[in-house]
Structures are given as C-alpha cells and as structure tokens.
Design a protein around this motif. Structure first.
Motif, PDB file in Angstrom:
ATOM      1  N   PHE A  31       0.825  -1.208   0.000  1.00  0.00           N
ATOM      2  CA  PHE A  31       0.000   0.000   0.000  1.00  0.00           C
ATOM      3  C   PHE A  31       0.860   1.258   0.000  1.00  0.00           C
ATOM      4  O   PHE A  31       0.465   2.290  -0.569  1.00  0.00           O
ATOM      5  N   HIS A  32       2.035   1.207   0.624  1.00  0.00           N
ATOM      6  CA  HIS A  32       2.953   2.349   0.566  1.00  0.00           C
ATOM      7  C   HIS A  32       3.570   2.492  -0.826  1.00  0.00           C
ATOM      8  O   HIS A  32       3.835   3.598  -1.283  1.00  0.00           O
ATOM      9  N   LEU A  33       3.817   1.361  -1.482  1.00  0.00           N
ATOM     10  CA  LEU A  33       4.433   1.381  -2.811  1.00  0.00           C
ATOM     11  C   LEU A  33       3.451   1.843  -3.887  1.00  0.00           C
ATOM     12  O   LEU A  33       3.863   2.385  -4.926  1.00  0.00           O
ATOM     13  N   LEU A  34       2.179   1.653  -3.644  1.00  0.00           N
ATOM     14  CA  LEU A  34       1.148   1.888  -4.657  1.00  0.00           C
ATOM     15  C   LEU A  34       1.205   3.258  -5.328  1.00  0.00           C
ATOM     16  O   LEU A  34       1.185   3.340  -6.567  1.00  0.00           O
ATOM     17  N   PRO A  35       1.251   4.375  -4.598  1.00  0.00           N
ATOM     18  CA  PRO A  35       1.232   5.671  -5.287  1.00  0.00           C
ATOM     19  C   PRO A  35       2.400   5.862  -6.241  1.00  0.00           C
ATOM     20  O   PRO A  35       2.238   6.454  -7.322  1.00  0.00           O
ATOM     21  N   THR A  36       3.580   5.360  -5.877  1.00  0.00           N
ATOM     22  CA  THR A  36       4.756   5.488  -6.741  1.00  0.00           C
ATOM     23  C   THR A  36       4.575   4.697  -8.027  1.00  0.00           C
ATOM     24  O   THR A  36       4.858   5.186  -9.132  1.00  0.00           O
ATOM     25  N   VAL A  37       4.083   3.461  -7.903  1.00  0.00           N
ATOM     26  CA  VAL A  37       3.866   2.626  -9.081  1.00  0.00           C
ATOM     27  C   VAL A  37       2.753   3.208  -9.949  1.00  0.00           C
ATOM     28  O   VAL A  37       2.864   3.249 -11.177  1.00  0.00           O
ATOM     29  N   GLY A  75      -4.730   4.631  -6.739  1.00  0.00           N
ATOM     30  CA  GLY A  75      -4.255   4.179  -8.046  1.00  0.00           C
ATOM     31  C   GLY A  75      -4.431   2.726  -8.379  1.00  0.00           C
ATOM     32  O   GLY A  75      -4.133   2.315  -9.505  1.00  0.00           O
ATOM     33  N   ALA A  76      -4.909   1.907  -7.443  1.00  0.00           N
ATOM     34  CA  ALA A  76      -5.148   0.499  -7.769  1.00  0.00           C
ATOM     35  C   ALA A  76      -6.381   0.385  -8.659  1.00  0.00           C
ATOM     36  O   ALA A  76      -7.364   1.113  -8.483  1.00  0.00           O
ATOM     37  N   ASP A  77      -6.341  -0.542  -9.598  1.00  0.00           N
ATOM     38  CA  ASP A  77      -7.503  -0.835 -10.430  1.00  0.00           C
ATOM     39  C   ASP A  77      -8.385  -1.908  -9.804  1.00  0.00           C
ATOM     40  O   ASP A  77      -9.563  -2.022 -10.160  1.00  0.00           O
ATOM     41  N   PHE A  78      -7.812  -2.676  -8.864  1.00  0.00           N
ATOM     42  CA  PHE A  78      -8.526  -3.819  -8.304  1.00  0.00           C
ATOM     43  C   PHE A  78      -7.770  -4.268  -7.066  1.00  0.00           C
ATOM     44  O   PHE A  78      -6.607  -3.890  -6.855  1.00  0.00           O
ATOM     45  N   THR A  79      -8.428  -5.055  -6.235  1.00  0.00           N
ATOM     46  CA  THR A  79      -7.791  -5.581  -5.030  1.00  0.00           C
ATOM     47  C   THR A  79      -8.116  -7.070  -4.900  1.00  0.00           C
ATOM     48  O   THR A  79      -9.074  -7.575  -5.501  1.00  0.00           O
ATOM     49  N   LEU A  80      -7.319  -7.775  -4.092  1.00  0.00           N
ATOM     50  CA  LEU A  80      -7.547  -9.181  -3.811  1.00  0.00           C
ATOM     51  C   LEU A  80      -7.567  -9.396  -2.302  1.00  0.00           C
ATOM     52  O   LEU A  80      -6.798  -8.757  -1.571  1.00  0.00           O
TER      53      LEU A  80
END
Length: 432
Positions: A313-319, A348-353
């Motif tokens: 979740f911390h990496l998400l905005p950068t990616v 920024g995620a398109d989907f979650t699991l």
C-alpha cells in the motif's frame, strides 16, 4: 419543575417489547452476529484447530510485514466531499478484460480444504454468486475442473507457482485454460518458502496428523475433525501425496531458477491475460510491464515470505504515478475492510484481492461464511464511498486519501552525499 408520573401497567410495556425470532440454525446464528472481518476471524479461531487456523492467520518470522501492511491501511486520512448525490453507488469495475461487480476478487490460497472442508468449492461458488473473480492456487485442494463446476458462469483465474517439474506445472495451466479460466497469475516471490514459524511450533503437516498436542486441541472443535474425516480425502492439484511440513513441501516443489526469460515463455503459453503477482519494487514493475504482461499485483505474499518486505500500500502511489494506464494494477496484502479497498482504489489500484478475509469467513461458516465475508466487504465499500461523496469507483482519486506514514525511510549514503533525502514527502489534505 416536578415531573408527573403514572402507575406503570403491563399493557404499557407491550408496544416496547419485541422478542427476536430464535434462529435455530447455529451457523446462521453465528454469522448474523459478525459485522466485520475481525468478527469472522474470532469465530474462525474458536471453530478451527490451532494448526489450520495459524497456517491461515500467521506470516513469516516475526510477522512484521503483515503487521505493517495492516497498520498502513489504518494510518490513512479520508477527505470527504459533501453535497453529492450518492443515492446510488456503482461498485463495479472492468478488470483484465471482464467485469467484476465489486472492486475485489478472491486471492489464491493453498491447502484451502484444510481450513474448512468445503474449501475452494465454497469460495468459487460464493464468488460466482457475487459476480467477482475467484483464483485457484497451484497448491489448491481442488482441481480446475471442480472449481469450474462450482462456478460455471463466473470468472476463474489460475495462480501458477513454477515447479521444478515444469511439465507438471504446464499441465495444470493447460487444464485451467481448457475449462475457461481467463487469467493466469504468475507468482514470483517464492524462490523458497518463507519461515512460517507458527507452523513449525505447531508441528503442522500435510495432511494434519493426530499427536497428543493436536488431540487436546481437537476436543473443543469436533465439527472440524468430523468434516475432515468424513469427507473425501484431501487431494492437491500439484501433488499426489506428501508427508511433512508445509515449508518442506514448498522447498521441494518451487523452482528457484525462474527468471525473466521464463516469464516471457510462460506468457507465450497462456491464451488469456497474464498477471505477475509479487511485485515489490517500481523497477521490477516496469520490467515486467515492458515484457508485455497485462497486469501486476503489488504484494508481499501476505507477509508470508520475506519479513520486513515493502508494504504494498505504501508502494502503490509510486507505481501508479509511473504505470497507471500502461498496465492494470492490483493490490493485495493487509486488506481487512471495504475502507481499505476504497483507499487503495483512490491511490491508483484498479482492483484488489483478499485472501485471509475470505478464509476467515470460510472457517467461520463454510459457503455461508464466505457469503458473509463478501457482504461485509461490499457494505463497507458502499458506505465508505457514500461518505466520501462518490457514486462510482472511477470517481475515486488521490485527493480522497492521505497516507499517514509512521515508518519513514532513513536517507541512504548516496542521498546524504548529494544533500537529497529519500524520505517521501508528506501529502497534505487539500483545503476545503
């Protein structure tokens, strides 16, 4: 001023007393009292032997990765917009060439029938009823054919661990494709098994074996053992039999030589969408996208492999800043509520699991427990979206969330020498 009182009569109480209808079905009664995934976890813990529960609940070594991932979702701040029409909320998304009625799917989980006898059948059928994807693990306890039978009209994804016996791996892939699985999740963070210490301390083996210690644990949980002993024996998609610990099994199966060339080869074998699961750095995310995969899953394997791994979740905005629109970005690890999902989608995620959240429901009540877990996550997602003032997933954006980061990286030697800092800049809430 003195209050006027009247004589209390039984007839005055009648309109105030309404007895709730007694629910005779014990499973339904338990599940109706669960209002969060944490509630389902507590029910699951009471009803599942310690070895099976800890296999699901635990993580690697000191379990720091899992704890940090969950804390990351708690340490956010939402920024709601007001005076928006949210009488109707659309939670559906398009993901990997198909529709999902909710912005999450069920993640692949291994040895699922050991948690509860209904296993993947319950997960797949519940996912189909909810209109969300179900993922079958290479280490699943049902075959692709059985999962498709349980979910005949829904979306099924297959998760691949490349084994040392590559022919066996690809035979599984071919079987999944033959029965209509539309997406392949290639998991890349398992060159060896993580040190899952709870399993070692519990002496947890495949299949579970009775010892004096486990017998004492079985006594208050007879339903689990009755189901385990009276239903069909455990079968695995990837092996015929095994007698040993899970860690020993994984080290025997997994191929530590898999590299980017193998990923390209796997991509060319699969007729549908290919997603790489286990991305933990921006550099690796870029590299696999350059290889032409259709999506990535930012994941540290639920904290079950490398402890102290990056928090997805911390990496998400950068990616997302680099790759949004170039590939489909999926997030897992640490998700325990609909609010967690909404935060991930906003950043920024398109989907979650979800993995453990689904398994807690399964252990708490089989198919009905999975239904309850999905409904809890659905209702939390809808409520959070309404309170944020958004009526569709597409309206969520980074202005809706601020990450409040307690763990701030220390500047490395190069950054210190150049006078720069590697610490992320805090993003403040927009003024309202």
């Amino acid at each position: 001023m003195k209050m006027k009182r009247k004589l209390l009569r039984p007839a005055d109480l009648a309109p105030l007393i309404h007895f709730k209808k007694l629910e005779l079905n014990g499973r339904a009664r338990r599940l109706s009292g669960a209002h969060t995934i944490a509630d389902l976890r507590e029910i699951a813990k009471r009803r599942t032997p310690k070895g099976a529960f800890d296999y699901t609940d635990g993580a690697a070594e000191a379990e720091l990765s899992l704890g940090r991932a969950r804390r990351a979702f708690r340490e956010i701040e939402f920024h709601p917009a007001i005076l928006r029409d949210v009488s109707r909320v659309d939670t559906s998304v398009e993901i990997l060439g198909g529709r999902s009625a909710l912005p999450f799917g069920i993640a692949p989980t291994g040895f699922t029938r050991m948690m509860q006898a209904e296993g993947e059948r319950a997960g797949a059928s519940a996912a189909g009823a909810a209109g969300i994807p179900f993922s079958l693990s290479t280490l699943g306890t049902e075959s692709p054919e059985v999962v498709r039978e349980a979910n005949p009209d829904g979306r099924c994804w297959f998760q691949l661990y490349m084994q040392k016996d590559r022919d066996k791996s690809m035979q599984l892939v071919e079987r999944a494709a033959a029965v209509g699985f539309d997406t392949l999740l290639v998991t890349v963070d398992v060159p060896v098994a993580g040190a899952r210490l709870r399993d070692n301390y519990n002496g947890f083996t495949i299949p579970p074996q009775l010892t004096p210690k486990t017998v004492l644990n079985v006594i208050p949980k007879p339903e689990w053992w009755f189901n385990f002993l009276t239903t069909e024996p455990l079968t695995f998609a990837s092996l015929s039999e095994w007698k040993g610990t899970i860690g020993e099994l994984l080290d025997t199966l997994f191929d530590p030589t898999v590299d980017f060339d193998d990923l390209e080869w796997i991509r060319d074998q699969w007729p549908g969408k290919v997603v790489v699961k286990g991305i933990q750095t921006l550099a690796d995310a870029k590299r696999v996208v350059d290889l032409g995969v259709d999506g990535i899953v930012l994941s540290n394997h639920g904290g079950r492999q490398l402890d102290r791994a990056p928090v997805p979740f911390h990496l998400l905005p950068t990616v997302a800043a680099e790759l949004k629109g170039k590939t489909e970005i999926i997030l897992d690890t640490g998700i325990m509520s609909g609010a967690d999902m909404v935060a991930a989608l906003a950043l920024g995620a398109d989907f979650t699991l979800v993995g453990r959240a689904y398994l807690y429901g399964l252990m708490a009540g089989g198919r009905e427990g999975v239904d309850r877990a999905i409904e809890i996550l659905r209702s939390e997602t809808v409520r959070t979206m309404k309170l944020l003032g958004v009526s569709s997933v597409s309206e969520l954006n980074p202005d809706h969330v601020t990450q409040l980061r307690r763990l701030v990286p220390v500047p490395g030697p190069r950054a210190i020498a150049s006078g720069a800092s590697t610490a992320p800049k805090a993003r403040h809430a927009p003024s309202r």
